[in-house]
Structure formats: structure tokens, C-alpha cells
Design a protein around this motif. Sequence first.
Motif, PDB file in Angstrom:
ATOM      1  N   THR A 148      54.064  33.439  53.518  1.00  0.00           N
ATOM      2  CA  THR A 148      54.875  33.573  54.737  1.00  0.00           C
ATOM      3  C   THR A 148      54.576  34.893  55.450  1.00  0.00           C
ATOM      4  N   ASN A 149      54.410  35.959  54.684  1.00  0.00           N
ATOM      5  CA  ASN A 149      54.078  37.244  55.301  1.00  0.00           C
ATOM      6  C   ASN A 149      52.711  37.185  55.986  1.00  0.00           C
ATOM      7  N   LEU A 150      51.788  36.444  55.381  1.00  0.00           N
ATOM      8  CA  LEU A 150      50.469  36.264  55.981  1.00  0.00           C
ATOM      9  C   LEU A 150      50.573  35.473  57.286  1.00  0.00           C
ATOM     10  N   LEU A 151      51.408  34.448  57.294  1.00  0.00           N
ATOM     11  CA  LEU A 151      51.616  33.671  58.524  1.00  0.00           C
ATOM     12  C   LEU A 151      52.132  34.562  59.648  1.00  0.00           C
ATOM     13  N   ILE A 152      53.078  35.436  59.317  1.00  0.00           N
ATOM     14  CA  ILE A 152      53.640  36.339  60.332  1.00  0.00           C
ATOM     15  C   ILE A 152      52.562  37.283  60.867  1.00  0.00           C
ATOM     16  N   LYS A 153      51.724  37.803  59.968  1.00  0.00           N
ATOM     17  CA  LYS A 153      50.623  38.673  60.403  1.00  0.00           C
ATOM     18  C   LYS A 153      49.666  37.927  61.327  1.00  0.00           C
ATOM     19  N   ASP A 154      49.527  36.617  61.097  1.00  0.00           N
ATOM     20  CA  ASP A 154      48.594  35.807  61.888  1.00  0.00           C
ATOM     21  C   ASP A 154      49.222  35.235  63.161  1.00  0.00           C
ATOM     22  N   GLY A 155      50.493  35.574  63.411  1.00  0.00           N
ATOM     23  CA  GLY A 155      51.088  35.178  64.682  1.00  0.00           C
ATOM     24  C   GLY A 155      52.267  34.231  64.619  1.00  0.00           C
ATOM     25  N   ALA A 156      52.650  33.765  63.415  1.00  0.00           N
ATOM     26  CA  ALA A 156      53.854  32.934  63.315  1.00  0.00           C
ATOM     27  C   ALA A 156      55.070  33.777  63.682  1.00  0.00           C
ATOM     28  N   VAL A 174      55.264  27.474  64.901  1.00  0.00           N
ATOM     29  CA  VAL A 174      55.318  27.805  63.465  1.00  0.00           C
ATOM     30  C   VAL A 174      56.192  29.042  63.281  1.00  0.00           C
ATOM     31  N   PHE A 175      57.152  28.925  62.369  1.00  0.00           N
ATOM     32  CA  PHE A 175      58.089  30.011  62.070  1.00  0.00           C
ATOM     33  C   PHE A 175      57.978  30.358  60.589  1.00  0.00           C
ATOM     34  N   ALA A 176      58.275  31.592  60.242  1.00  0.00           N
ATOM     35  CA  ALA A 176      58.194  31.994  58.837  1.00  0.00           C
ATOM     36  C   ALA A 176      59.293  32.994  58.499  1.00  0.00           C
ATOM     37  N   ILE A 177      59.813  32.858  57.287  1.00  0.00           N
ATOM     38  CA  ILE A 177      60.817  33.798  56.769  1.00  0.00           C
ATOM     39  C   ILE A 177      60.087  34.960  56.099  1.00  0.00           C
ATOM     40  N   PRO A 178      60.341  36.193  56.508  1.00  0.00           N
ATOM     41  CA  PRO A 178      59.683  37.329  55.847  1.00  0.00           C
ATOM     42  C   PRO A 178      60.214  37.494  54.433  1.00  0.00           C
ATOM     43  N   GLY A 179      59.380  38.033  53.559  1.00  0.00           N
ATOM     44  CA  GLY A 179      59.816  38.182  52.164  1.00  0.00           C
ATOM     45  C   GLY A 179      59.332  39.474  51.538  1.00  0.00           C
ATOM     46  N   ASN A 180      59.758  39.683  50.315  1.00  0.00           N
ATOM     47  CA  ASN A 180      59.387  40.855  49.530  1.00  0.00           C
ATOM     48  C   ASN A 180      57.865  40.922  49.380  1.00  0.00           C
ATOM     49  N   ILE A 181      57.277  42.059  49.695  1.00  0.00           N
ATOM     50  CA  ILE A 181      55.814  42.177  49.627  1.00  0.00           C
ATOM     51  C   ILE A 181      55.287  42.096  48.196  1.00  0.00           C
ATOM     52  N   ASN A 182      56.170  42.236  47.217  1.00  0.00           N
ATOM     53  CA  ASN A 182      55.745  42.137  45.815  1.00  0.00           C
ATOM     54  C   ASN A 182      55.858  40.723  45.261  1.00  0.00           C
ATOM     55  N   SER A 183      56.452  39.809  46.034  1.00  0.00           N
ATOM     56  CA  SER A 183      56.674  38.457  45.540  1.00  0.00           C
ATOM     57  C   SER A 183      55.510  37.540  45.897  1.00  0.00           C
ATOM     58  N   ILE A 184      55.003  36.802  44.893  1.00  0.00           N
ATOM     59  CA  ILE A 184      53.902  35.863  45.169  1.00  0.00           C
ATOM     60  C   ILE A 184      54.370  34.747  46.102  1.00  0.00           C
ATOM     61  N   TYR A 185      55.680  34.476  46.105  1.00  0.00           N
ATOM     62  CA  TYR A 185      56.206  33.398  46.936  1.00  0.00           C
ATOM     63  C   TYR A 185      56.400  33.819  48.393  1.00  0.00           C
ATOM     64  N   SER A 186      56.186  35.099  48.674  1.00  0.00           N
ATOM     65  CA  SER A 186      56.294  35.570  50.056  1.00  0.00           C
ATOM     66  C   SER A 186      54.940  35.930  50.653  1.00  0.00           C
TER      67      SER A 186
END
Length: 364
Positions: A265-273, A250-262
Motif C-alpha cells: 500500500t505504501n508503494l502504491l501511494i508512492k506511485d500515485g494512488a 485507486v486508493f490506499a491506506i498508509p501503513g507502518n513502514i516496518n510491516s510487510i503488510y503495508s
Amino acid sequence: MNSRDILIWLNSINMNSNTIEKLEEYFGDFHLLWEASADVINKISFLSEYSKAILVKYKDKHYYEDYRSKVEKSGAKIITIFDVNYPRHLKNIYNPPKVIYIKGSLEIKDEISIAIVGARKATAYGKWVAEKFAKELAGLGITIVSGLARGIDTKAHEGALITKGRTIAVLGNGIDSVYPKANKTLFEKIQNNGAIITEYPLGVQPLPYNFPMRNRIISGLSLGVLVVEASEKSGSLITAQIALEQGREVFAIPGNINSIYSKGTNLLIKDGAKLVTDVDDIIEEITLLKDRVKAKRVKEISCLNLGKDEIKIVECIKEYPKHCDEISYQTGLDIIKVNSILTILELKGIVKQLPRKIFQLTNL
């Protein structure tokens, strides 16, 4: 009616894969199900009254032959789990679809594939990223799998087609209808350079509960899943979770922490993606992708008009990156000459230098 026919018949009356498996276990043989009386069917405890009534009502060879005729007229082909051309990766997931409908074609090379998924209401940035990654991956001979939805899915399919790469769209409805209707042209284009597939029989509408089931096929066909944009409760996160359960990357594109659309993906990265910023981040994680890209790159280089010593160096480093001293030792060329040729190959875009005077072929 052979077992394959009975399997297709069960799918045609919208029996899902789990129910079909239970029926096979219950009767031990599909032929016994086909021959079963209404009384026998009505005693099956795990079926709803509705399902029992459907089984009894449509257990008719004329109905089945009429259904097969409709599938043929729709231009679709049917592949069952009994068939030799059933997708190999898909067969090995939990609860694989027993029957799939296809427009276009599935090829052996589609086993080297990456799914790209994300938000329907994607940002301009998200759409750009999806198209960019799809173009670059497809350009390397990697098939792009997605769900034909608006937003990220659409851009993923379009990106693959731009480079004349292959792409597969997995539907949450019957293959005789296009959803969303705005993607009708894309639906047609994909068939010419890939496949439209679904496990749902003709006439099934794109109902919300179909899509989580559809997602297991998207990840099941792929070696890994790239999530571009996703909210915290996005269907794309369901796909990512299923991918992990199936043993996919599983891969994820990091995004703006203020964007609901990120947030997703940011959560996936925190969880190990794996955080991804370019296609190399994906390729380096999956051996089959590395092998495919390496073979393609070596083939491209072999078509170039290189000198004898240049070819020696390319052959030396094609398996893995090497220090210039090791290249000199293995090729038998003087180190000064090796460094000179490496500089020329760099200028030609054939090799790139890594830290500490280590060299590798580009795009590997």
C-alpha cells in the motif's frame, strides 16, 4: 441453439473469454461453430489439441441441456454479454467475461460501488480498517465489492452487511462451491443483500491462476479500488494495476513502514494512488459517489422537522459549500440571522463549517 445458448455452452466447457472471442472472429457467427465438423475444428490453429478435443466431445445439445439443468438446480442465474441486464461498467472493460453466474441479485444501484481488497493474512488493524470503511461507505448507499477471501475481503463484506448495505463477492471458482469453506455463512448472507458472481462454470475449483482473472471483474464492477493491506507481491496490487488500466481510481491506506503488510500500500501511494484516511477522501475523487451521497443526505435532511429559514439555508448550500455572506445574499436573510441558524444546524449535525466561514452539509 441460439447465439446466447452457444456462448453459455462454450463457457460450460471452460473456454475463457479470449478464446471465445477468437472463435467468434474465426467463424464470424456462433452458429457456424456449432455446425462445424470435427475436421473443421481440428484445423483451428490457435486452439490446443485438448481444447479441440473438448469442443468436439461436448458439442451436443443433450450435454448443454443437462448443464443448464444443473445450473438451475444450483440456484444460480446466468447473464451473458448479450443480455440487457449485463453490468454496464463491466461491459466496458478490456476482455469482459462473456458469461457470469449469479446468486442473489445485481441492481442498478450497484453501479455506484467501491472495491475493497487486501491481504488474506491481514493484521487486526487492517481488518478493523476494512470493516470501518465498508460500513461507512455502505451506510452512504455505496455497494462494496470484494473477493470473499480470508482477511480484508471477509471484513469488507461483513462491514457492508452490518449496516444492511449491499455487497458483491466475486469468486475465482464455480458458483456451486464455497471458497474458503469458513465463509459458507457469509456466502449465504451476501445473497440476501447483494450478489455472488463468477465467470467460471460449475465444477471449477479455486486454482491459483483463476484469481488474477477474477480480479479484473472486481475492479471492473467498481468506480474505484481501495487497497487496505498488501505485501509487495500481493494479488491486491494486481487488482490495483488492472483498475488503473480500466480507468478506475485507486486508493490506499498508509501503513507502518516496518510491516510487510503495508509495503504494497505504501508503494502504491508512492506511485500515485490516493492516500486515504477517511471515506471523504474517496468520495471527493469520484463525481458519481458525490452525487449519490449528496442525494441521500438531502433526502435524510428533508425528513427532519426543520424551520422555514433552516430549510432555505440547507437548500442554498446543498449543491456546493458557500460563504456565510453568499448564503445571506442568496436567501435574503440577515447575516446575523444566518450565522445564528448555521450555529443551530451545526449543533444538529446537519452542516459543518470549513475554514474562512464557508459552510457545507455534513457527509458531502
